[in-house]
Design a protein around this motif. Structure first.
Motif, PDB file in Angstrom:
ATOM      1  N   ARG A 346      47.769 -30.210  61.185  1.00 35.59           N
ATOM      2  CA  ARG A 346      48.536 -29.429  60.208  1.00 35.59           C
ATOM      3  C   ARG A 346      50.002 -29.876  60.189  1.00 35.59           C
ATOM      4  N   HIS A 366      58.080 -22.051  51.761  1.00 34.83           N
ATOM      5  CA  HIS A 366      56.902 -22.177  52.609  1.00 34.83           C
ATOM      6  C   HIS A 366      55.589 -22.063  51.836  1.00 34.83           C
ATOM      7  N   LYS A 367      55.561 -21.253  50.786  1.00 37.16           N
ATOM      8  CA  LYS A 367      54.314 -21.071  50.033  1.00 37.16           C
ATOM      9  C   LYS A 367      53.884 -22.364  49.353  1.00 37.16           C
ATOM     10  N   GLY A 370      51.593 -24.192  51.718  1.00 38.50           N
ATOM     11  CA  GLY A 370      50.386 -23.542  52.225  1.00 38.50           C
ATOM     12  C   GLY A 370      50.595 -22.590  53.372  1.00 38.50           C
ATOM     13  N   PHE A 371      51.801 -22.037  53.548  1.00 40.06           N
ATOM     14  CA  PHE A 371      52.066 -21.097  54.637  1.00 40.06           C
ATOM     15  C   PHE A 371      52.351 -19.719  54.054  1.00 40.06           C
ATOM     16  N   ASN A 372      51.920 -18.680  54.775  1.00 43.67           N
ATOM     17  CA  ASN A 372      52.136 -17.309  54.312  1.00 43.67           C
ATOM     18  C   ASN A 372      53.585 -16.861  54.469  1.00 43.67           C
ATOM     19  N   SER A 373      54.272 -17.475  55.421  1.00 45.96           N
ATOM     20  CA  SER A 373      55.672 -17.098  55.666  1.00 45.96           C
ATOM     21  C   SER A 373      56.405 -18.278  56.289  1.00 45.96           C
ATOM     22  N   SER A 374      57.736 -18.196  56.264  1.00 49.79           N
ATOM     23  CA  SER A 374      58.521 -19.255  56.891  1.00 49.79           C
ATOM     24  C   SER A 374      58.300 -19.264  58.399  1.00 49.79           C
ATOM     25  N   ASN A 376      55.439 -18.661  59.900  1.00 47.56           N
ATOM     26  CA  ASN A 376      54.199 -19.408  60.144  1.00 47.56           C
ATOM     27  C   ASN A 376      54.452 -20.914  60.077  1.00 47.56           C
TER      28      ASN A 376
END
Length: 430
Positions: A346, A366-367, A370-374, A376
């Protein structure tokens, strides 16, 4: 080593070119930027600011621009502008008074060293002896002595007050600048690498502390250089508005200029007419492309290849053979980096995505990756940071990451992972 190649010095020196005739010959592809910088220094008394990526060549452009201004104004008497050849740097631990002492000491030393030239150009009618005396023994010269060279009396006396002595020294340099220059003249001082202050908040604080003193002094013209948006951020300060000009953006050199850069260095440093540079303009352009058009990184790796070529006693038939050796060597460098790195899939994917975006992203996006939050995304960023592939800047207020940028090692690893493909621009572009 370089004499073995047929040159009198390193063709791929990473330091800025000097502000002199040689630097002017070595600086290529920057006519537009030189014109803009010179017009701002000569046409305004506010602080000139320069922005651009790390390693793009900002300092070289400013130094050559200052040298050309000095040449252009050398017959203007008190209206002359004189380049201070060594840029200054601010640091987070240094107070405004410490920085002022450093600047004034350099100005005084420059005038003493070039006294004969200064007298012929500026018609100085006073002695520089008190300046030299203070620089040699700053704790033993009183404020009254500091005025002696200007016909105001005084003599050498012991004085234990550092502040009093320093005030006298500052007064003497101020008098020198006022005597030497009219409203059109002065010394050109460069503050380089503002990004080493780490955050724009610190940069703003340091610059604001200099606003009403150094930045408004008669006889000093200022140029500030920085990367990663720190100058533009500092210039947005309410207290600095009207004192700092809008930044001039310095972009990477274009392809034609890359060829000219190597040709200029070969012409300048060749001592054997048959000498072939270890890294040709073609190979330099290839590395420049691989390293995301970072001039300083490209010069560094070309110097490393030259060292390898010399130390390994490699033989070559012609420039084409050298080009082949360079591509093989660069591939081996990227392979060696790759073998020493262990990051999860990843994180590799994130690195590829950052590279596709030009080498820099913000955690706030971040979105898009592919991340839900910064938060993550931060774990994967930390893996890349630990591997030495990216660096992060910090937000001023809460220390959160605000910019994630790929460094030279990251670009070389990307080169390896992509099968040594040539990205973004075709070979013909260079």
């Amino acid at each position: 080593m370089w004499k073995d190649f047929g040159f009198r010095r390193n063709l791929y020196d990473t330091h800025p070119v000097s502000g002199d005739a040689q630097g002017e010959r070595l600086l290529v592809g920057r006519q537009d930027e030189l014109k803009r910088i010179k017009s701002r220094i000569t046409g305004f008394k506010t602080v000139v600011t320069i922005e651009g990526p790390n390693g793009v060549g900002k300092t070289s452009v400013v130094l050559v621009g200052g040298y050309q201004i000095e040449n252009d104004t050398k017959d203007n008497g008190k209206g002359s502008l004189v380049l201070m050849p060594d840029p200054f740097q601010l640091n987070a631990e240094e107070s405004a008074i410490d920085f002022k002492r450093k600047v004034y000491a350099e100005i005084a030393s420059y005038f003493i060293k070039h006294e004969a030239k200064m007298r012929s150009q500026l018609d100085l009618q006073f002695s520089l002896g008190p300046l030299e005396a203070w620089l040699e023994n700053p704790l033993n010269l009183s404020g009254s002595v500091a005025a002696a060279g200007f016909g105001l009396g005084g003599g050498r006396v012991p004085n234990e007050s550092v502040g009093f002595d320093l005030h006298g020294f500052f007064s003497l340099v101020d008098r020198l600048l006022k005597a030497a220059f009219n409203e059109d003249g002065g010394v050109i001082c460069i503050v380089d690498n503002l990004e080493i202050l780490n955050t724009s908040q610190i940069a703003r604080q340091r610059l604001e502390s200099l606003r009403d003193d150094l930045f408004s002094k008669h006889g000093i013209r200022w140029v500030l250089c920085g990367a990663r948006g720190i100058v533009r951020s500092a210039a947005s300060s309410q207290r600095l508005q009207g004192r700092l000009q809008e930044p001039i953006e310095i972009a990477p050199l274009n392809g034609d200029s890359i060829r000219d850069l190597i040709q200029a260095r070969v012409a300048e440093f060749k001592i054997d007419n048959s000498a072939i540079p270890p890294v040709s303009s073609k190979s330099f352009a290839y590395a420049f492309r691989v390293l995301n058009e970072n001039l300083r990184d490209t010069l560094k790796f070309c110097g490393d290849f030259s060292l390898w070529l010399h130390d390994s006693n490699q033989s070559w038939e012609d420039e084409a053979h050298l080009d082949e050796l360079f591509e093989i060597w660069l591939a081996e460098q990227s392979h060696a980096y790759m073998d020493a790195i262990n990051v999860p899939p990843r994180a590799w994917k994130l690195l590829d995505e950052i590279c596709l975006q030009g080498g820099s992203i913000s955690p706030s996006d971040h979105k898009d990756y592919g991340f839900n939050s910064s938060q993550n995304m931060r774990g994967q960023v930390q893996r890349l940071e630990q591997a030495g592939l990216v660096v992060s800047e910090l937000e001023d207020t809460d220390q959160r990451r605000k910019t994630i940028s790929v460094v030279a090692k990251g670009w070389l690893v990307r080169h390896h992972r992509s099968g040594y493909e040539k990205h973004e621009k075709s070979q013909d572009a260079y």
